[in-house]
Design a protein around this motif. Structure first.
Motif, PDB file in Angstrom:
ATOM      1  N   LEU A 106       0.825  -1.212   0.000  1.00 26.14           N
ATOM      2  CA  LEU A 106       0.000   0.000   0.000  1.00 26.14           C
ATOM      3  C   LEU A 106       0.856   1.257   0.000  1.00 26.14           C
ATOM      4  O   LEU A 106       0.522   2.251  -0.657  1.00 26.14           O
ATOM      5  CB  LEU A 106      -0.937  -0.008   1.206  1.00 26.14           C
ATOM      6  N   ASN A 107       1.967   1.220   0.737  1.00 23.02           N
ATOM      7  CA  ASN A 107       2.844   2.380   0.844  1.00 23.02           C
ATOM      8  C   ASN A 107       3.396   2.823  -0.510  1.00 23.02           C
ATOM      9  O   ASN A 107       3.609   4.019  -0.730  1.00 23.02           O
ATOM     10  CB  ASN A 107       3.981   2.088   1.822  1.00 23.02           C
ATOM     11  N   GLN A 108       3.605   1.886  -1.424  1.00 17.08           N
ATOM     12  CA  GLN A 108       4.125   2.275  -2.734  1.00 17.08           C
ATOM     13  C   GLN A 108       3.170   3.219  -3.473  1.00 17.08           C
ATOM     14  O   GLN A 108       3.571   3.956  -4.368  1.00 17.08           O
ATOM     15  CB  GLN A 108       4.440   1.046  -3.589  1.00 17.08           C
ATOM     16  N   TYR A 109       1.895   3.198  -3.094  1.00 18.32           N
ATOM     17  CA  TYR A 109       0.886   4.090  -3.679  1.00 18.32           C
ATOM     18  C   TYR A 109       0.563   5.256  -2.752  1.00 18.32           C
ATOM     19  O   TYR A 109      -0.396   5.985  -2.984  1.00 18.32           O
ATOM     20  CB  TYR A 109      -0.404   3.310  -3.972  1.00 18.32           C
ATOM     21  N   HIS A 110       1.352   5.408  -1.679  1.00 15.61           N
ATOM     22  CA  HIS A 110       1.130   6.432  -0.658  1.00 15.61           C
ATOM     23  C   HIS A 110      -0.214   6.241   0.042  1.00 15.61           C
ATOM     24  O   HIS A 110      -0.865   7.200   0.436  1.00 15.61           O
ATOM     25  CB  HIS A 110       1.263   7.842  -1.245  1.00 15.61           C
ATOM     26  N   TYR A 111      -0.598   4.979   0.194  1.00 13.29           N
ATOM     27  CA  TYR A 111      -1.797   4.605   0.933  1.00 13.29           C
ATOM     28  C   TYR A 111      -1.382   4.020   2.281  1.00 13.29           C
ATOM     29  O   TYR A 111      -0.257   3.564   2.454  1.00 13.29           O
ATOM     30  CB  TYR A 111      -2.596   3.519   0.203  1.00 13.29           C
ATOM     31  N   SER A 112      -2.336   3.978   3.191  1.00 14.20           N
ATOM     32  CA  SER A 112      -2.186   3.210   4.428  1.00 14.20           C
ATOM     33  C   SER A 112      -3.469   2.417   4.607  1.00 14.20           C
ATOM     34  O   SER A 112      -4.459   2.646   3.903  1.00 14.20           O
ATOM     35  CB  SER A 112      -1.969   4.142   5.631  1.00 14.20           C
ATOM     36  N   GLU A 113      -3.488   1.505   5.568  1.00 12.50           N
ATOM     37  CA  GLU A 113      -4.690   0.707   5.781  1.00 12.50           C
ATOM     38  C   GLU A 113      -5.854   1.542   6.303  1.00 12.50           C
ATOM     39  O   GLU A 113      -7.000   1.124   6.211  1.00 12.50           O
ATOM     40  CB  GLU A 113      -4.397  -0.450   6.743  1.00 12.50           C
ATOM     41  N   LEU A 114      -5.556   2.723   6.813  1.00 10.15           N
ATOM     42  CA  LEU A 114      -6.613   3.606   7.309  1.00 10.15           C
ATOM     43  C   LEU A 114      -6.952   4.732   6.348  1.00 10.15           C
ATOM     44  O   LEU A 114      -7.891   5.491   6.598  1.00 10.15           O
ATOM     45  CB  LEU A 114      -6.211   4.198   8.672  1.00 10.15           C
ATOM     46  N   ASP A 115      -6.194   4.836   5.258  1.00 13.55           N
ATOM     47  CA  ASP A 115      -6.453   5.927   4.315  1.00 13.55           C
ATOM     48  C   ASP A 115      -6.107   5.525   2.887  1.00 13.55           C
ATOM     49  O   ASP A 115      -4.987   5.678   2.434  1.00 13.55           O
ATOM     50  CB  ASP A 115      -5.667   7.174   4.705  1.00 13.55           C
ATOM     51  N   ILE A 116      -7.094   5.002   2.213  1.00 15.40           N
ATOM     52  CA  ILE A 116      -7.004   4.734   0.775  1.00 15.40           C
ATOM     53  C   ILE A 116      -8.095   5.573   0.132  1.00 15.40           C
ATOM     54  O   ILE A 116      -9.281   5.269   0.271  1.00 15.40           O
ATOM     55  CB  ILE A 116      -7.211   3.242   0.449  1.00 15.40           C
ATOM     56  N   GLU A 117      -7.672   6.669  -0.455  1.00 17.18           N
ATOM     57  CA  GLU A 117      -8.630   7.610  -1.045  1.00 17.18           C
ATOM     58  C   GLU A 117      -9.646   8.052   0.017  1.00 17.18           C
ATOM     59  O   GLU A 117     -10.828   8.225  -0.266  1.00 17.18           O
ATOM     60  CB  GLU A 117      -9.345   6.989  -2.243  1.00 17.18           C
ATOM     61  N   GLY A 118      -9.178   8.173   1.281  1.00 15.92           N
ATOM     62  CA  GLY A 118     -10.020   8.645   2.366  1.00 15.92           C
ATOM     63  C   GLY A 118     -10.803   7.566   3.103  1.00 15.92           C
ATOM     64  O   GLY A 118     -11.553   7.873   4.031  1.00 15.92           O
ATOM     65  N   ILE A 119     -10.646   6.319   2.725  1.00 16.55           N
ATOM     66  CA  ILE A 119     -11.394   5.213   3.348  1.00 16.55           C
ATOM     67  C   ILE A 119     -10.398   4.162   3.838  1.00 16.55           C
ATOM     68  O   ILE A 119      -9.369   3.929   3.219  1.00 16.55           O
ATOM     69  CB  ILE A 119     -12.388   4.590   2.346  1.00 16.55           C
ATOM     70  N   GLY A 120     -10.738   3.488   4.926  1.00 17.31           N
ATOM     71  CA  GLY A 120      -9.872   2.470   5.494  1.00 17.31           C
ATOM     72  C   GLY A 120     -10.187   1.077   4.977  1.00 17.31           C
ATOM     73  O   GLY A 120     -11.111   0.879   4.180  1.00 17.31           O
ATOM     74  N   LEU A 121      -9.387   0.138   5.429  1.00 15.18           N
ATOM     75  CA  LEU A 121      -9.580  -1.279   5.104  1.00 15.18           C
ATOM     76  C   LEU A 121      -9.803  -2.070   6.380  1.00 15.18           C
ATOM     77  O   LEU A 121      -9.281  -1.713   7.434  1.00 15.18           O
ATOM     78  CB  LEU A 121      -8.319  -1.856   4.433  1.00 15.18           C
ATOM     79  N   VAL A 122     -10.530  -3.160   6.250  1.00 14.38           N
ATOM     80  CA  VAL A 122     -10.642  -4.123   7.328  1.00 14.38           C
ATOM     81  C   VAL A 122     -10.550  -5.517   6.707  1.00 14.38           C
ATOM     82  O   VAL A 122     -11.070  -5.746   5.611  1.00 14.38           O
ATOM     83  CB  VAL A 122     -11.946  -3.932   8.146  1.00 14.38           C
ATOM     84  N   MET A 123      -9.833  -6.414   7.384  1.00  8.78           N
ATOM     85  CA  MET A 123      -9.696  -7.784   6.877  1.00  8.78           C
ATOM     86  C   MET A 123     -10.925  -8.583   7.291  1.00  8.78           C
ATOM     87  O   MET A 123     -11.340  -8.554   8.445  1.00  8.78           O
ATOM     88  CB  MET A 123      -8.439  -8.449   7.431  1.00  8.78           C
ATOM     89  N   THR A 124     -11.493  -9.306   6.337  1.00  7.88           N
ATOM     90  CA  THR A 124     -12.675 -10.120   6.615  1.00  7.88           C
ATOM     91  C   THR A 124     -12.339 -11.592   6.808  1.00  7.88           C
ATOM     92  O   THR A 124     -13.064 -12.297   7.505  1.00  7.88           O
ATOM     93  CB  THR A 124     -13.706  -9.997   5.489  1.00  7.88           C
ATOM     94  N   ASP A 125     -11.268 -12.056   6.191  1.00 12.31           N
ATOM     95  CA  ASP A 125     -10.890 -13.458   6.318  1.00 12.31           C
ATOM     96  C   ASP A 125      -9.472 -13.650   5.795  1.00 12.31           C
ATOM     97  O   ASP A 125      -8.925 -12.775   5.122  1.00 12.31           O
ATOM     98  CB  ASP A 125     -11.861 -14.368   5.559  1.00 12.31           C
ATOM     99  N   SER A 126      -8.900 -14.796   6.134  1.00 12.35           N
ATOM    100  CA  SER A 126      -7.559 -15.104   5.638  1.00 12.35           C
ATOM    101  C   SER A 126      -7.428 -16.606   5.422  1.00 12.35           C
ATOM    102  O   SER A 126      -8.097 -17.395   6.087  1.00 12.35           O
ATOM    103  CB  SER A 126      -6.482 -14.621   6.620  1.00 12.35           C
TER     104      SER A 126
END
Length: 143
Positions: free
Chosen positions: A48-68
């Motif tokens: 994500l960092n290569q795109y200047h994103y973080s798990e809490l800020d991707i185009e202003g929205i975060g991510l949450v893992m649902t399964d693995s």
């Protein structure tokens, strides 16, 4: 119980290297399952960092893992350096999958195949959100 299978993508768009630390080793003397999840988390953050994103800020929205899913192929040991190849796939309305191929850098032996299901999540509203178009466009372009 049947063993799970994980269809891996043919192409990965990002590669990083991660050392297996002594704290990653379990009582069996090899890489532990909780450490494996931590390693793929680190690889995801770097992706994500290569795109200047973080798990809490991707185009202003975060991510949450649902399964693995993690399929172990070989043991990992203290001092190994793992090459972790990462890609995004299966983009849908609200989420997508990260795929990870973990290999021993020295021997090229595959250590694990992994996948994490992710959804976009607005933490301030506590609600699932649609994939931001900018993220979708970037991931489709790099695939």
């Amino acid at each position: 119980m049947p063993r799970r299978k994980l269809e891996m993508p043919a192409h990965f768009t990002f590669t990083t290297e991660l050392p297996v630390r002594i704290s990653d080793i379990n009582y069996g003397g090899h890489l532990s399952n909780d450490a494996m999840l931590s390693l793929i988390h680190e690889a995801r953050v770097r992706f994500l960092n290569q795109y200047h994103y973080s798990e809490l800020d991707i185009e202003g929205i975060g991510l949450v893992m649902t399964d693995s899913t993690i399929i172990y192929k070989a043991e990992g040991f203290h001092g190994d350096v793992l090459q972790v190849d990462v890609t995004v796939s299966d983009l849908e309305k609200y989420g997508f999958d990260f795929y990870y191929l973990l290999s021993n850098k020295k021997s090229a032996v595959e250590v694990a195949h992994a996948r994490t299901g992710m959804v976009f999540f607005d933490y301030s509203r506590r609600k699932v959100q649609e994939i931001p178009q900018g993220f979708r466009d970037r991931m489709v372009k790099t695939a």
